[in-house]
Design a protein around this motif. Structure first.
Motif, PDB file in Angstrom:
ATOM      1  N   UNK A 116       0.820  -1.217   0.000  1.00 43.93           N
ATOM      2  CA  UNK A 116       0.000   0.000   0.000  1.00 43.93           C
ATOM      3  C   UNK A 116       0.857   1.271   0.000  1.00 43.93           C
ATOM      4  N   UNK A 117       0.798   2.073  -1.090  1.00 49.36           N
ATOM      5  CA  UNK A 117       1.600   3.301  -1.132  1.00 49.36           C
ATOM      6  C   UNK A 117       1.149   4.349  -0.126  1.00 49.36           C
ATOM      7  N   UNK A 118      -0.102   4.276   0.347  1.00 52.57           N
ATOM      8  CA  UNK A 118      -0.521   5.168   1.425  1.00 52.57           C
ATOM      9  C   UNK A 118       0.349   4.952   2.657  1.00 52.57           C
ATOM     10  N   UNK A 119       0.635   3.690   2.962  1.00 53.98           N
ATOM     11  CA  UNK A 119       1.462   3.358   4.118  1.00 53.98           C
ATOM     12  C   UNK A 119       2.879   3.873   3.916  1.00 53.98           C
ATOM     13  N   UNK A 120       3.407   3.712   2.706  1.00 49.74           N
ATOM     14  CA  UNK A 120       4.777   4.166   2.437  1.00 49.74           C
ATOM     15  C   UNK A 120       4.878   5.676   2.597  1.00 49.74           C
ATOM     16  N   UNK A 121       3.936   6.409   2.009  1.00 46.91           N
ATOM     17  CA  UNK A 121       3.956   7.871   2.111  1.00 46.91           C
ATOM     18  C   UNK A 121       3.798   8.327   3.554  1.00 46.91           C
ATOM     19  N   UNK A 122       2.915   7.676   4.276  1.00 41.94           N
ATOM     20  CA  UNK A 122       2.657   8.063   5.669  1.00 41.94           C
ATOM     21  C   UNK A 122       3.869   7.803   6.559  1.00 41.94           C
TER      22      UNK A 122
END
Length: 366
Positions: A116-122
């Motif tokens: 999940x790129x949301x997790x990476x960005x966060x």
């Protein structure tokens, strides 16, 4: 003016872990600031292998998507912390994610990467570019291979015909005719390390055949090799791409059942010969060219010896072109993130079959 820094993350079809690289793209060269290989937890790797064979529920996919995203973020943070660079200097992360299913043909073609790129960005606080393949597929392409556009941009030459050969889990080639960027082409030739790794793990408990030492102990079973070479994929015209959906342990066992007397080490040697032969048979015809090898296969000493013994063209590695074989794909996804952020296409329609060049991926803000 200080050059922008980009972070590339990739885990390929071998599913052994994540390559992370911090890189700047200068006018005449690529500057690598820091690299890192971050291994998957063994339990997570086994879950990923099962998912790639359709052994999982929607709950499994959702949970593993989060776990892979956290692992990618951890790899990113480790490479940043080890570099001594200020995080604010990094323009974006390019995350390939982990492919668990690639089905480029049929009425409902798709390619699914999790992490999940949301997790990476966060977790990193850095804008993240991901989901690179699906826009190409929406435009009629295979969504793979993705790295030939990077190969053309950085390895193309005015005077020399070149063929870049990436031997990861799957082998793909990029044919770069001298001085003619528009004529670049490429496709997946078939298995690279995927079958070698699967058979080695099944028979020895080791995740890969270090330097091809086990294969070196065996002999090619010519009947088994010729049988394997009848797989319809090898005769398909380009554009084409494949993955572990097709070339996996069950694929090996299907052929082994027809050749039950072949010893395990002879199977391994034959699988290595299959990687070499399928590449050799599918090389572009025409002017002699140099093959530049990258990917994990470049570290397999016996595989490299067999390539040099069976392919008439000169064989080298991408080290000669200024980029170490282990980091070509991670650098490529940093470059693809740069293309997306700068509003530039990242696919190569002559490779994927898409109807036109496309800006790839989505952007997840910091």
């Amino acid at each position: 003016m200080t050059a922008d820094i980009w972070l590339g993350l990739i885990s390929g079809t071998s599913m052994d872990g994540i390559d992370a690289v911090l890189v700047s793209f200068l006018p005449e060269r690529i500057e690598i600031h820091k690299t890192l290989s971050h291994h998957y937890d063994p339990t997570l790797r086994q879950q990923l292998l099962r998912l790639s064979q359709n052994q999982g529920t929607p709950d499994d996919v959702g949970a593993i998507d989060q776990a892979v995203g956290k692992t990618f973020a951890e790899a990113a943070c480790r490479v940043i912390n080890g570099s001594g660079l200020n995080r604010d200097r990094i323009r974006a992360i390019g995350s390939h994610g982990q492919t668990i299913r690639h089905q480029p043909n049929g009425d409902q073609n798709f390619s699914l990467q999790i992490g999940d790129p949301n997790v990476i960005a966060e977790r990193t606080g850095i804008q993240t570019v991901a989901d690179f393949r699906r826009r190409d597929m929406a435009a009629g392409g295979q969504g793979a291979p993705m790295v030939p556009a990077f190969h053309r941009a950085w390895f193309g030459d005015e005077a020399e015909d070149r063929c870049i050969v990436n031997i990861g889990g799957i082998t793909n080639i990029t044919w770069l005719p001298a001085g003619d960027a528009s004529a670049a082409s490429g496709f997946d030739t078939g298995p690279g390390n995927a079958l070698l790794d699967a058979w080695c793990l099944d028979q020895t408990g080791r995740p890969f055949d270090d330097n091809g030492d086990w294969a070196r102990q065996g002999q090619i079973d010519q009947g088994l090799l010729e049988d394997m070479l009848t797989d319809a994929y090898f005769a398909l015209p380009a554009p084409k791409s494949t993955g572990k959906e097709r070339f996996n342990l069950e694929w090996i066992q299907t052929y082994r059942r027809r050749h039950p007397d072949t010893s395990p080490e002879d199977v391994q040697r034959t699988l290595l010969a299959l990687t070499v032969e399928t590449l050799n048979r599918q090389l572009p015809a025409g002017t002699p060219k140099t093959l530049y090898i990258c990917g994990g296969g470049a570290q397999n000493q016996f595989l490299m010896e067999c390539l040099r013994s069976n392919i008439s063209a000169p064989i080298d590695t991408t080290d000669t072109l200024g980029l170490a074989p282990d980091w070509v794909e991670a650098v490529a996804f940093a470059w693809l993130a740069r293309q997306t952020i700068n509003g530039q296409p990242g696919n190569l329609p002559s490779v994927t079959g898409a109807n036109s060049p496309k800006i790839l991926g989505g952007i997840w803000p910091a």
